[in-house]
Design an enzyme around this catalytic site. Sequence first.
Site, PDB file in Angstrom:
ATOM      1  N   THR A 239       0.970  -1.409   0.066  1.00 24.57           N
ATOM      2  CA  THR A 239      -0.057  -0.057  -0.022  1.00 24.57           C
ATOM      3  C   THR A 239       0.918   1.140  -0.020  1.00 24.57           C
ATOM      4  OG1 THR A 239      -1.973  -1.038   0.905  1.00 24.57           O
ATOM      5  CG2 THR A 239      -1.783   1.345   1.347  1.00 24.57           C
TER       6      THR A 239
ATOM      7  N   PHE B  46       1.181   5.242   0.813  1.00 20.70           N
ATOM      8  CA  PHE B  46       0.499   6.269   1.612  1.00 20.70           C
ATOM      9  C   PHE B  46       1.293   7.564   1.322  1.00 20.70           C
ATOM     10  CE2 PHE B  46       0.611   2.225   3.901  1.00 20.70           C
ATOM     11  CZ  PHE B  46      -0.621   2.244   4.732  1.00 20.70           C
TER      12      PHE B  46
END
Length: 371
Positions: free
Chosen positions: A271, A273
Site C-alpha cells: 500500500t 501512503f
Amino acid sequence: MSQDMPEKTADAEARLSGLRERIDGIDAKIAALISARAECALEVAEVKKATGGDALYYRPEREAQVLRRAMERNAGPLTDEEMARLFREIMSACLALEEPVKVAYLGPEGTFTQQAALKHFGHSAESRPLAAIDEVFREVEAGAVSYGVVPVENSTEGVINHTLDNFMHSNLHICGEVELRIHHHLMISDITRADAITRIYSHAQSLAQCRKWLDAHYPNVERVAVASNAEAAKRVKGEWNSAAIAGDMAAELYGLKVLAEKIEDRPDNSTRFLIIGPEQVPASGDDKTSLMVSMRNEPGALHDLLAPFQEHGIDLTRVETRPSQSGNWTYVFFIDFVGHRDSGNVAAALKEVGARAADLKVLGSYPRGVL
Ligand SMILES: O=C(O)C(=O)C[C@]1(C(=O)O)C=C[C@@H](O)C=C1
C-alpha cells in the site's frame, strides 16, 4: 569427544568476551557520535529560529537525502534498508530535540497507516490516530497537527477514492510518500476456539486481498467488514467464535495469537501512503509530482492532456480518473509523474497542460519514497 568439550567451551567464552569488549568500545564511539550529531541538530534549530517567521524544522527533502546517502555508502553486512532504518530513527530523535513533529494518521492504533507513519517519521514523532481520512485532512488544515498520513492506493485493490476526493476541497500539499509491504495474518484471542470459528472480521479491502485464501480455508465462514483491521482485532478479543485478519501491529496491540501468517493472495501486496502538510517541498534530487486536472468530457481530452508529458520526456507513474463533484460531465484526473515542479521540463509540461485544462492544481512535488 566429551573430554575436549570444556576446552572448546572455554575457547568460545574467551572469544565471546573479546568480541563483546570490542562491541562495548564501538558502542561508546557510536554514542559519542550520536550525541555530537544531536548537538548539531540543536544548532540547526537555533539557526532556523533566528530566521524568524514560521521556522520549518521538519525538512522532507533533506531527510530523503540523508537516508539515500546512508544507503549509498553502506558497505554491509547490514542491508541498505536496515542501515537507512537506523538513520531514520537517529534523525527522528534529532528532530524531536529541535521541535517534536505532530502527525495525525488514519487510526485506530494498530492500523497499517500507523505503521506507515512510524516508517516515515520514526518513533520519536508524536502521532495521533483519527477516525476518518476527512478528519486527518481537517486536523492538518486547522493546524492542530503539522502533517497527516493517509492511504492512497493498494497494489491489489487499487486506488482509495476517499483520499483522492479530499484533495478536491483541500489546499494541503503532498510532501511525501511511503510504501509498505502489507502482510495479513489470521488471528484469534486466547478464548477463541480455533475449530469453531464462524465469523472473520476485517476491513473490506483486507478481506478482498485475502479472498482466495479465505475461499480455500474458510469457505463457509461469515466475512464481516468493519472500519479497520485494528477494529477487527479489538472485536475478536471478547469473542470465542471469531477471528480477525490484521497486521503485526494489531496482533501485538491486542495480544492476539496468529493462527495463519501472510495469508494475502498476492505476495507483493503493498500500500502506498501520502504525507500531507501545509508547505511545498523543495527538490531533493529524486522527486515525484502529483497533479489534479479537470477536463471537459470531450473526444480526445485525455490524449490532449497527456501529450505534453510525452513531449517533454516525463515518466508518468499513475493516472486515475474520478467524476468531478461539481457534475457537468467534467472529469478529474489524478496524475503522478517523476520529476519536481521546479525542474525545466516539468515546468514546461505543466504550462502546456494548464493551457488545455479547465483547471490544474499541483498537489505537490515530494521526494520519492526512500524506505
Ligand atoms: O537539516 C536540517 O534541517 C535538520 O533539521 C536536521 C535533520 C537531521 O537530523 O539530519 C533533522 C530534521 C529535519 O527534518 C532534517 C534533518
